[in-house]
Design a protein around this motif. Structure first.
Motif, PDB file in Angstrom:
ATOM      1  N   MET A 142     -23.691 -87.346  -9.661  1.00 46.31           N
ATOM      2  CA  MET A 142     -22.818 -86.539 -10.500  1.00 46.31           C
ATOM      3  C   MET A 142     -21.715 -87.565 -11.051  1.00 46.31           C
ATOM      4  O   MET A 142     -21.521 -87.386 -12.259  1.00 46.31           O
ATOM      5  CB  MET A 142     -21.989 -85.282  -9.879  1.00 46.31           C
ATOM      6  CG  MET A 142     -21.203 -84.632 -10.578  1.00 46.31           C
ATOM      7  SD  MET A 142     -21.931 -83.723 -12.155  1.00 46.31           S
ATOM      8  CE  MET A 142     -22.845 -82.579 -11.076  1.00 46.31           C
ATOM      9  N   ALA A 143     -21.452 -88.716 -10.313  1.00 44.03           N
ATOM     10  CA  ALA A 143     -20.505 -89.644 -10.574  1.00 44.03           C
ATOM     11  C   ALA A 143     -21.229 -90.401 -12.003  1.00 44.03           C
ATOM     12  O   ALA A 143     -20.548 -90.790 -13.039  1.00 44.03           O
ATOM     13  CB  ALA A 143     -20.067 -90.605  -9.679  1.00 44.03           C
ATOM     14  N   GLU A 144     -22.566 -90.771 -11.827  1.00 46.84           N
ATOM     15  CA  GLU A 144     -23.271 -91.221 -12.776  1.00 46.84           C
ATOM     16  C   GLU A 144     -23.244 -90.448 -14.095  1.00 46.84           C
ATOM     17  O   GLU A 144     -23.172 -91.147 -15.163  1.00 46.84           O
ATOM     18  CB  GLU A 144     -24.574 -91.802 -12.573  1.00 46.84           C
ATOM     19  CG  GLU A 144     -25.368 -92.559 -13.431  1.00 46.84           C
ATOM     20  CD  GLU A 144     -26.863 -92.809 -12.939  1.00 46.84           C
ATOM     21  OE1 GLU A 144     -27.602 -93.567 -13.830  1.00 46.84           O
ATOM     22  OE2 GLU A 144     -27.158 -92.488 -11.852  1.00 46.84           O
ATOM     23  N   LEU A 145     -23.234 -89.074 -13.924  1.00 48.23           N
ATOM     24  CA  LEU A 145     -23.279 -88.352 -15.091  1.00 48.23           C
ATOM     25  C   LEU A 145     -22.027 -88.449 -15.730  1.00 48.23           C
ATOM     26  O   LEU A 145     -21.834 -88.459 -17.005  1.00 48.23           O
ATOM     27  CB  LEU A 145     -24.085 -87.045 -14.694  1.00 48.23           C
ATOM     28  CG  LEU A 145     -24.192 -85.948 -15.709  1.00 48.23           C
ATOM     29  CD1 LEU A 145     -25.345 -86.433 -16.844  1.00 48.23           C
ATOM     30  CD2 LEU A 145     -24.465 -84.608 -15.300  1.00 48.23           C
ATOM     31  N   MET A 146     -21.014 -88.182 -14.865  1.00 48.51           N
ATOM     32  CA  MET A 146     -19.597 -87.900 -15.515  1.00 48.51           C
ATOM     33  C   MET A 146     -18.962 -89.366 -15.661  1.00 48.51           C
ATOM     34  O   MET A 146     -17.717 -89.321 -16.206  1.00 48.51           O
ATOM     35  CB  MET A 146     -18.682 -87.185 -14.553  1.00 48.51           C
ATOM     36  CG  MET A 146     -19.562 -85.615 -14.299  1.00 48.51           C
ATOM     37  SD  MET A 146     -19.662 -84.609 -15.676  1.00 48.51           S
ATOM     38  CE  MET A 146     -18.002 -84.568 -16.115  1.00 48.51           C
ATOM     39  N   GLU A 147     -19.714 -90.540 -15.235  1.00 41.66           N
ATOM     40  CA  GLU A 147     -18.991 -91.732 -15.466  1.00 41.66           C
ATOM     41  C   GLU A 147     -17.496 -92.085 -15.060  1.00 41.66           C
ATOM     42  O   GLU A 147     -16.579 -92.479 -15.390  1.00 41.66           O
ATOM     43  CB  GLU A 147     -18.832 -92.105 -16.960  1.00 41.66           C
ATOM     44  CG  GLU A 147     -20.189 -92.108 -17.897  1.00 41.66           C
ATOM     45  CD  GLU A 147     -19.881 -92.480 -19.204  1.00 41.66           C
ATOM     46  OE1 GLU A 147     -19.005 -92.487 -19.706  1.00 41.66           O
ATOM     47  OE2 GLU A 147     -21.035 -92.551 -19.910  1.00 41.66           O
TER      48      GLU A 147
END
Length: 249
Positions: A142-147
């Motif tokens: 999720m962190a990768e998706l939300m940057e």
């Protein structure tokens, strides 16, 4: 989720208790059978009573199992009732200050406002079910998706009804909010539900919208102002007033 897991854990414990009682009964039965065997060797009269003894032990075994099962069922029913009463107190399972974990990460609910008057403009009847302030630590995916590894946001749950017999347009997705921490935000399309702006006659739509804070923390937000444009008809005529409200936590 935590309450559901609690119920499952309690069911497992009760199951173990029931099995433990059954094992004790089996040990008692084995002991009684050994005593009966010794009595057969000592007295010939016991041959006729042996069948009666086995039947009595079997009945005690069945009664004990039935009592254990009834006790487990009663405890489960009591646990279900306690959870339902707790949820029904304010209608929400997650309490302010509670931290929950799901597939997206770990999130803390800092504030909630759910005592908001129904809003009417033209044929639109809108209930804002709750406004929350939330912060969270995201999972790697999720962190990768939300940057970002962390997130602070405002969540707004709404239910909108077109009470007229005509089709209308109401851009419920296009709310603009501002916070007392100085931010003006549009809803995040990736996280928010999509509600069709073209509302057919006598229909109701509901969904959640998320506004990601960029320069402040969710726990510092004490009030939120929310605005929506008035609904319009097929000729682009406004059917009511713009919505402009402010809520405090």
């Amino acid at each position: 989720m935590k309450k559901s897991l609690g119920l499952l854990s309690m069911s497992f414990i009760l199951l173990l208790v029931a099995c433990g009682e059954e094992n004790n009964v089996n040990e008692t039965e084995a002991s009684n059978n050994n005593d009966a065997t010794n009595q057969i060797e000592d007295s010939p009269d016991n041959n006729s009573n042996n069948g009666d003894n086995d039947e009595e032990v079997s009945n005690e075994h069945d009664n004990s199992n039935e009592a254990a099962n009834d006790s487990a069922d009663q405890n489960l029913n009591n646990e279900d009732e306690e959870v339902m009463e707790e949820v029904q107190e304010d209608g929400w399972e997650t309490e302010v200050g509670e931290t929950i974990e799901n597939e997206g990460g770990t999130f803390t609910l800092h504030a909630r406002q759910d005592d908001i008057d129904t809003i009417e403009t033209g044929p639109v009847i809108m209930d804002i079910l709750q406004v929350n302030t939330v912060s969270g630590e995201l999972t790697p995916d999720m962190a990768e998706l939300m940057e970002s590894d962390v997130i602070d946001y405002i969540q707004i749950d709404v239910e909108v009804q077109n009470s007229s017999d005509d089709d209308i347009t109401f851009y419920v997705n296009q709310a603009t909010i501002s916070t007392d921490t100085g931010e003006q935000l549009e809803s995040d399309w990736l996280m928010s539900d999509y509600l069709d702006s073209d509302m057919m006659a006598n229909t109701t739509h509901s969904g959640s919208f998320f506004f990601i804070l960029e320069n402040s923390n969710a726990e510092d937000v004490n009030s939120v102002r929310m605005t929506w444009s008035a609904p319009i008809d097929e000729d682009w005529n406004e059917l009511g007033e713009d919505i402009d409200i402010e809520i405090s936590f």
